[in-house]
Design an enzyme around this catalytic site. Structure first.
Site, PDB file in Angstrom:
ATOM      1  N   ASP A  25      44.548  30.878  26.275  1.00  0.00           N
ATOM      2  CA  ASP A  25      43.830  31.474  25.160  1.00  0.00           C
ATOM      3  C   ASP A  25      42.809  30.432  24.681  1.00  0.00           C
ATOM      4  O   ASP A  25      42.857  29.267  25.096  1.00  0.00           O
ATOM      5  CB  ASP A  25      44.837  31.815  24.048  1.00  0.00           C
ATOM      6  N   ASP A  27      40.890  30.439  20.933  1.00  0.00           N
ATOM      7  CA  ASP A  27      41.031  30.160  19.496  1.00  0.00           C
ATOM      8  C   ASP A  27      42.444  29.717  19.158  1.00  0.00           C
ATOM      9  O   ASP A  27      43.408  30.445  19.401  1.00  0.00           O
ATOM     10  CB  ASP A  27      40.713  31.417  18.678  1.00  0.00           C
ATOM     11  N   ASP A 187      48.710  30.540  21.232  1.00  0.00           N
ATOM     12  CA  ASP A 187      49.090  30.008  19.918  1.00  0.00           C
ATOM     13  C   ASP A 187      49.517  31.094  18.945  1.00  0.00           C
ATOM     14  O   ASP A 187      50.102  30.784  17.911  1.00  0.00           O
ATOM     15  CB  ASP A 187      47.932  29.218  19.296  1.00  0.00           C
TER      16      ASP A 187
END
Length: 250
Positions: A25, A27, A187
């Site tokens: 990922d 961000d 995250d």
């Protein structure tokens, strides 16, 4: 999933040996960008008198915005607005975010070491994000990772974005690899659910999201950042399992 050649069944990353690819990922995973998104939302929401002029706090941001697709975030923020109007607000907010990112974007601690580990092993890699492509490409450029990734998959260009599995399934297809031999760095709970639904173990990085939400989403391993000894213990298990595989299990 059976662990190959004696790799510990308790080690979900070692169970992906021989590893073919690693997916990331962007961000909150490659860079701690959520604070910049939070500031951009705060400033723009204050400008329209949202929440009676009280700035949204981090708890509200994590619960309603972080890791969400634009449609989800727009519906959470503006349930009484036409969706098109909410999406236009988010589009304008992304312009604000990019101006902040140009000045303040920083990689998550230890990222360079993991990037080098992936390169040294020759694994294929893709970035998989719900961010707009213009944001994704800017962040990768600012992080010096534009040439690191062989594919950049955008949730909005898939059948459905995360938490649906389609972005991660598309990454597998574009790289020509299998879920059984790929693992993911994420995250958010939304992204973690997407990876798990796509059939891959997920390493969740504790940048901003609560640990219990990542556990509930099915993360195989939760680490503070890329310097966390727990992560390097798991990566060393991959190295040991791959060495054993190459030597014929001797």
């Amino acid at each position: 999933m059976a662990a190959p050649n004696g790799a510990s069944a308790a080690s979900p990353l070692a169970a992906t040996v021989p590893v073919e690819a690693v997916l990331f990922d962007i961000d909150g995973t490659l860079c701690d960008s959520d604070p910049l998104h939070h500031v951009a939302f705060q400033e723009m929401l204050l400008a329209i008198g949202y929440n009676n002029g009280v700035p949204i706090d981090e708890e509200f941001f994590i619960k309603n915005i972080a890791g969400r697709s634009d449609v989800e975030a727009a519906q959470n923020l503006f349930p009484d607005w036409p969706l098109e109007k909410g999406l236009k607000f988010l589009e304008d907010k992304e312009t604000k975010y990019r101006s902040l990112a140009m000045e303040r974007l920083e990689p998550v601690n230890g990222l360079g070491k993991v990037v080098q580990w992936v390169k040294d092993h020759g694994y294929k890699r893709a970035a998989v994000t719900n961010a707009p492509r213009i944001n994704a490409e800017l962040m990768l450029k600012l992080l010096g990772l534009s040439d690191f990734f062989q594919a950049v998959i955008v949730g909005g260009e898939c059948e459905k974005p995360k938490p649906a599995p389609f972005p991660y399934l598309k990454a597998l297809k574009e790289l020509g690899v299998s879920a059984e031999h790929t693992f993911i760095f994420e995250d958010s709970a939304s992204g973690t659910r997407a990876g798990v639904a796509a059939g891959m173990p997920v390493v969740a990085v504790l940048t901003r999201n609560p640990e219990n939400s990542l556990q509930e989403a099915g993360a195989a391993l939760i680490v503070k950042d890329y310097a966390d000894p727990k992560l390097w213990s798991a990566l060393e298990e991959i190295d040991a399992a791959e060495a054993k595989l190459k030597s014929g299990g001797a």
